[in-house]
Design a protein around this motif. Structure first.
Motif, mmCIF file in Angstrom:
data_model
loop_
_atom_site.group_PDB
_atom_site.id
_atom_site.type_symbol
_atom_site.label_atom_id
_atom_site.label_comp_id
_atom_site.label_asym_id
_atom_site.label_seq_id
_atom_site.Cartn_x
_atom_site.Cartn_y
_atom_site.Cartn_z
ATOM 1 N N ALA A 147 0.730 -1.131 -0.032
ATOM 2 C CA ALA A 147 0.054 -0.031 0.039
ATOM 3 C C ALA A 147 0.825 1.155 -0.118
ATOM 4 O O ALA A 147 0.297 2.321 0.033
ATOM 5 N N THR A 148 2.191 1.119 0.233
ATOM 6 C CA THR A 148 2.972 2.455 0.140
ATOM 7 C C THR A 148 3.943 2.024 -0.600
ATOM 8 O O THR A 148 5.232 1.842 -0.455
ATOM 9 N N HIS A 149 3.541 1.996 -1.974
ATOM 10 C CA HIS A 149 4.699 1.563 -3.132
ATOM 11 C C HIS A 149 5.270 2.791 -3.810
ATOM 12 O O HIS A 149 5.877 2.623 -4.923
ATOM 13 N N GLY A 150 5.243 3.997 -3.088
ATOM 14 C CA GLY A 150 6.006 5.043 -3.461
ATOM 15 C C GLY A 150 5.422 6.032 -4.046
ATOM 16 O O GLY A 150 4.169 6.048 -3.987
ATOM 17 N N ASP A 151 5.805 7.031 -4.458
ATOM 18 C CA ASP A 151 5.551 8.285 -4.993
ATOM 19 C C ASP A 151 5.629 8.625 -6.463
ATOM 20 O O ASP A 151 6.510 7.956 -7.178
ATOM 21 N N VAL A 152 4.574 9.085 -7.021
ATOM 22 C CA VAL A 152 4.389 9.302 -8.560
ATOM 23 C C VAL A 152 4.257 10.912 -8.873
ATOM 24 O O VAL A 152 3.413 11.420 -8.150
ATOM 25 N N ARG A 153 4.856 11.389 -9.651
ATOM 26 C CA ARG A 153 4.672 12.849 -10.167
ATOM 27 C C ARG A 153 4.703 12.865 -11.729
ATOM 28 O O ARG A 153 5.560 12.373 -12.512
ATOM 29 N N ILE A 154 3.408 13.503 -12.260
ATOM 30 C CA ILE A 154 3.396 13.657 -13.585
ATOM 31 C C ILE A 154 3.050 15.083 -14.060
ATOM 32 O O ILE A 154 2.071 15.607 -13.203
#
Length: 347
Positions: A147-154
């Motif tokens: 559930a804490t698979h990291g962060d994403v920025r687009i």
């Protein structure tokens, strides 16, 4: 002066990238750039330099660190996807950044690409300044497990002409999270940020986010969505289960379905947005809220300073038992009524 400073900043960033340990990656004779294990030769903090025309770009095991991410940088104009099928760019790994520099285009004039930019099960990654068009899905990311698979920025991306919505499949400009919503309580990203993007000409959904604990969507424009007019494939933004959304300063217009559909418990905030000429198909609402309640949470939804102009049925349709709070929300041209369901109006 403003543009001069921007040019200086871009040149400074490019110089800094080139000063790092850099690897030039021209396409092979068949037009492909396929590296099954980038980590074997490229180390955290390195930069991969792209330039020219590629049939596909497929980079696996792109593993940087939080302190030293791997940067994939278009140092000259880059075109990907012509002559390819299935996907244009695929990057998988952790702690990487794809910098399109405003001159990276992924497209195929024959619409043979299923996914234009596939991030696979990557975690802690960002995609910036890429133009994508002529595919079934624009940007796709599917976390593998926790559930804490990291962060994403687009950021600063343009996505257009997304076709191929069908009853048995999906078509989305951006899809982040589990495709099986039953897994959303255990599979998802820690945070997602989508900012300063333009999405248009979409058969299905503009943005769909599932299972992400914190989602910020800001300064995004979505035009002409849900063109295939299929149920659940016709919204500007779909908020799936286990998502806490903050949507702000965005413009969503000209779609057959809702500007925003919320199917999540938790805190949802929509502020300073304009929804124009959405929900044009029969029995469609500009904002549709139907919580898929989790075991230990209920929805807490507020719309503030939102303009809604046009809906076949209701401006805001709330199926929840708990009221939705509307603060300075203007609703006009709703077919049946401005609101339906428990709503608290405040000035």
């Amino acid at each position: 002066m403003k543009y001069f400073l921007c040019i200086l900043l871009l040149l400074a960033n490019a110089t800094a990238l080139l000063a790092q340990r850099s690897h030039r990656m021209p396409p092979r004779s068949n037009g492909e750039l396929y590296i099954p294990n980038v980590s074997a030769t490229i180390k955290p903090g390195d930069t991969i330099l792209l330039s020219g025309k590629y049939k596909i770009i497929n980079l696996n095991e792109v593993n940087g660190t939080a302190e030293k991410p791997i940067v994939i940088y278009a140092w000259h104009p880059v075109t990907v996807g012509v002559g390819a099928s299935n996907y244009g760019i695929m990057v998988q790994g952790r702690y990487w950044k794809f910098l399109g520099a405003g001159h990276t285009t992924v497209y195929n004039p024959d619409y043979t690409l299923n996914v234009l930019f596939n991030a696979g099960n990557s975690r802690f990654f960002s995609i910036d300044s890429v133009s994508l068009r002529n595919g079934q899905v624009g940007i796709f990311a599917l976390p593998a497990d926790s559930a804490t698979h990291g962060d994403v920025r687009i950021t600063n991306c343009s996505i257009a002409q997304i076709k191929g919505a069908r009853t048995a499949g999906k078509s989305q400009a951006i899809h982040i999270g589990a495709t099986n919503v039953a897994l959303a309580d255990t599979v998802g990203y820690r945070s997602v940020q989508i900012a300063h993007c333009s999405l248009s000409g979409i058969d299905g959904v503009g943005i769909q986010v599932v299972g992400t604990r914190t989602t910020l969507i800001e300064d995004v424009r979505i035009d002409s969505f849900g063109r295939a007019a299929l149920p659940f494939q016709n919204s500007g933004i779909v908020v799936g289960p286990h998502v806490a959304l903050q949507l702000q300063q965005s413009h969503i217009s000209t779609g057959t379905g809702p500007a925003v559909s919320i199917f999540s418990a938790g805190v949802q905030r929509i502020a300073q947005c304009v929804f124009m000429q959405t929900a044009t198909a029969a029995d469609q609402d500009a904002v549709y809220i139907e919580q898929k309640q989790s075991k230990d949470a209920v929805a807490n939804i507020t719309l503030t300073d939102v303009q809604i102009n046009g809906a076949n049925r209701y401006g805001v349709h709330n199926v929840l038992a708990k009221p939705v709070r509307l603060i300075r929300v203007q609703i006009s041209k709703a077919g049946k009524a401005k609101t339906f369901g428990p709503v608290v109006l405040a000035k």
